[in-house]
Design a protein around this motif. Structure first.
Motif, PDB file in Angstrom:
ATOM      1  N   LEU A 187       0.829  -1.205   0.000  1.00  0.00           N
ATOM      2  CA  LEU A 187       0.000   0.000   0.000  1.00  0.00           C
ATOM      3  C   LEU A 187       0.862   1.254   0.000  1.00  0.00           C
ATOM      4  CD1 LEU A 187      -2.827  -1.102   2.458  1.00  0.00           C
ATOM      5  CD2 LEU A 187      -2.993  -0.820  -0.021  1.00  0.00           C
ATOM      6  N   LYS A 188       1.946   1.245   0.763  1.00  0.00           N
ATOM      7  CA  LYS A 188       2.849   2.403   0.790  1.00  0.00           C
ATOM      8  C   LYS A 188       3.484   2.621  -0.580  1.00  0.00           C
ATOM      9  CE  LYS A 188       4.127   2.815   5.625  1.00  0.00           C
ATOM     10  NZ  LYS A 188       5.252   2.915   6.562  1.00  0.00           N
ATOM     11  N   THR A 189       3.859   1.534  -1.249  1.00  0.00           N
ATOM     12  CA  THR A 189       4.451   1.638  -2.586  1.00  0.00           C
ATOM     13  C   THR A 189       3.458   2.248  -3.562  1.00  0.00           C
ATOM     14  OG1 THR A 189       5.877  -0.260  -2.182  1.00  0.00           O
ATOM     15  CG2 THR A 189       5.477   0.321  -4.478  1.00  0.00           C
ATOM     16  N   GLN A 190       2.201   1.793  -3.494  1.00  0.00           N
ATOM     17  CA  GLN A 190       1.186   2.334  -4.398  1.00  0.00           C
ATOM     18  C   GLN A 190       0.898   3.795  -4.080  1.00  0.00           C
ATOM     19  OE1 GLN A 190      -2.622   0.412  -4.471  1.00  0.00           O
ATOM     20  NE2 GLN A 190      -3.305   1.603  -6.206  1.00  0.00           N
ATOM     21  N   ALA A 191       0.795   4.129  -2.794  1.00  0.00           N
ATOM     22  CA  ALA A 191       0.539   5.518  -2.403  1.00  0.00           C
ATOM     23  C   ALA A 191       1.669   6.420  -2.892  1.00  0.00           C
ATOM     24  CB  ALA A 191       0.382   5.622  -0.889  1.00  0.00           C
ATOM     25  N   ASP A 192       2.904   5.964  -2.744  1.00  0.00           N
ATOM     26  CA  ASP A 192       4.056   6.743  -3.198  1.00  0.00           C
ATOM     27  C   ASP A 192       4.010   6.940  -4.715  1.00  0.00           C
ATOM     28  OD1 ASP A 192       6.534   8.101  -2.659  1.00  0.00           O
ATOM     29  OD2 ASP A 192       7.544   6.391  -3.605  1.00  0.00           O
ATOM     30  N   ALA A 193       3.626   5.895  -5.452  1.00  0.00           N
ATOM     31  CA  ALA A 193       3.536   5.995  -6.910  1.00  0.00           C
ATOM     32  C   ALA A 193       2.461   6.985  -7.344  1.00  0.00           C
ATOM     33  CB  ALA A 193       3.255   4.623  -7.511  1.00  0.00           C
ATOM     34  N   LEU A 194       1.422   7.142  -6.526  1.00  0.00           N
ATOM     35  CA  LEU A 194       0.338   8.070  -6.836  1.00  0.00           C
ATOM     36  C   LEU A 194       0.613   9.476  -6.305  1.00  0.00           C
ATOM     37  CD1 LEU A 194      -2.705   5.737  -6.046  1.00  0.00           C
ATOM     38  CD2 LEU A 194      -1.895   6.455  -8.297  1.00  0.00           C
ATOM     39  N   GLY A 195       1.746   9.644  -5.609  1.00  0.00           N
ATOM     40  CA  GLY A 195       2.089  10.946  -5.048  1.00  0.00           C
ATOM     41  C   GLY A 195       1.322  11.264  -3.778  1.00  0.00           C
ATOM     42  N   LEU A 196       0.865  10.229  -3.090  1.00  0.00           N
ATOM     43  CA  LEU A 196       0.103  10.412  -1.855  1.00  0.00           C
ATOM     44  C   LEU A 196       1.011  10.209  -0.643  1.00  0.00           C
ATOM     45  CD1 LEU A 196      -3.016   8.287  -2.858  1.00  0.00           C
ATOM     46  CD2 LEU A 196      -2.815  10.776  -2.897  1.00  0.00           C
ATOM     47  N   PRO A 197       0.639  10.779   0.507  1.00  0.00           N
ATOM     48  CA  PRO A 197       1.421  10.545   1.722  1.00  0.00           C
ATOM     49  C   PRO A 197       1.451   9.055   2.066  1.00  0.00           C
ATOM     50  CG  PRO A 197      -0.155  12.327   2.060  1.00  0.00           C
ATOM     51  CD  PRO A 197      -0.476  11.704   0.740  1.00  0.00           C
ATOM     52  N   THR A 198       2.579   8.582   2.583  1.00  0.00           N
ATOM     53  CA  THR A 198       2.721   7.163   2.907  1.00  0.00           C
ATOM     54  C   THR A 198       2.716   6.901   4.413  1.00  0.00           C
ATOM     55  OG1 THR A 198       5.120   7.359   2.824  1.00  0.00           O
ATOM     56  CG2 THR A 198       4.009   6.678   0.793  1.00  0.00           C
ATOM     57  N   TRP A 199       2.439   7.909   5.207  1.00  0.00           N
ATOM     58  CA  TRP A 199       2.402   7.731   6.649  1.00  0.00           C
ATOM     59  C   TRP A 199       1.009   7.280   7.076  1.00  0.00           C
ATOM     60  CZ3 TRP A 199      -1.410  10.781   8.497  1.00  0.00           C
ATOM     61  CH2 TRP A 199      -1.748  11.901   7.757  1.00  0.00           C
ATOM     62  N   GLY A 200       0.920   6.696   8.260  1.00  0.00           N
ATOM     63  CA  GLY A 200      -0.369   6.292   8.827  1.00  0.00           C
ATOM     64  C   GLY A 200      -0.547   4.789   8.831  1.00  0.00           C
TER      65      GLY A 200
END
Length: 92
Positions: A64-77
Motif C-alpha cells: 500500500l505504501k508503494t502504491q501511495a508513493d507511486a500516486l504521489g500520496l502521503p505514505t504515513w499512517g
C-alpha cells in the motif's frame, strides 16, 4: 438488470458493472449509486480489483505504501488510512 457503479460502494469500485435483480438495480439507481449499464461501452461484470491495484484487505502495508508513493500520496499512517487515501484518489 446490468448497472455500473457511479462511485465506490463497499467492495465495488467506480465503473464496476454488475448484473443485479431489478429491485436491487432500481434502488441503486434511485439513490444515485449506479446508472443503467450501456452494454455497448461498459465492461463485463467484475468483482475483482485491477491487477495493478492491491486489494486493501489482502495487501501488505509495504504494498500500500508503494502504491501511495507511486500516486504521489502521503505514505504515513495505518494500513487502513493509506488504503482509504488510495481509494479516495481513485474515486476522484
Amino acid at each position: 438488470m446490468r448497472v455500473t457503479y457511479t462511485h465506490r460502494l463497499g467492495q465495488h469500485r467506480t465503473g464496476t458493472t454488475r448484473e443485479l435483480s431489478d429491485t436491487e438495480a432500481a434502488w441503486l439507481i434511485d439513490h444515485g449509486h449506479a446508472r443503467p449499464a450501456d452494454t455497448a461501452t461498459d465492461a463485463p461484470a467484475t468483482d475483482t480489483a485491477p491487477d495493478d491495484t492491491p486489494d486493501p484487505d489482502t495487501a501488505t502495508l509495504a504494498e500500500l505504501k508503494t502504491q501511495a508513493d507511486a500516486l504521489g500520496l502521503p505514505t504515513w499512517g495505518t494500513k487502513a488510512a493509506i488504503a482509504a487515501r488510495i481509494a479516495e484518489h481513485q474515486d476522484a
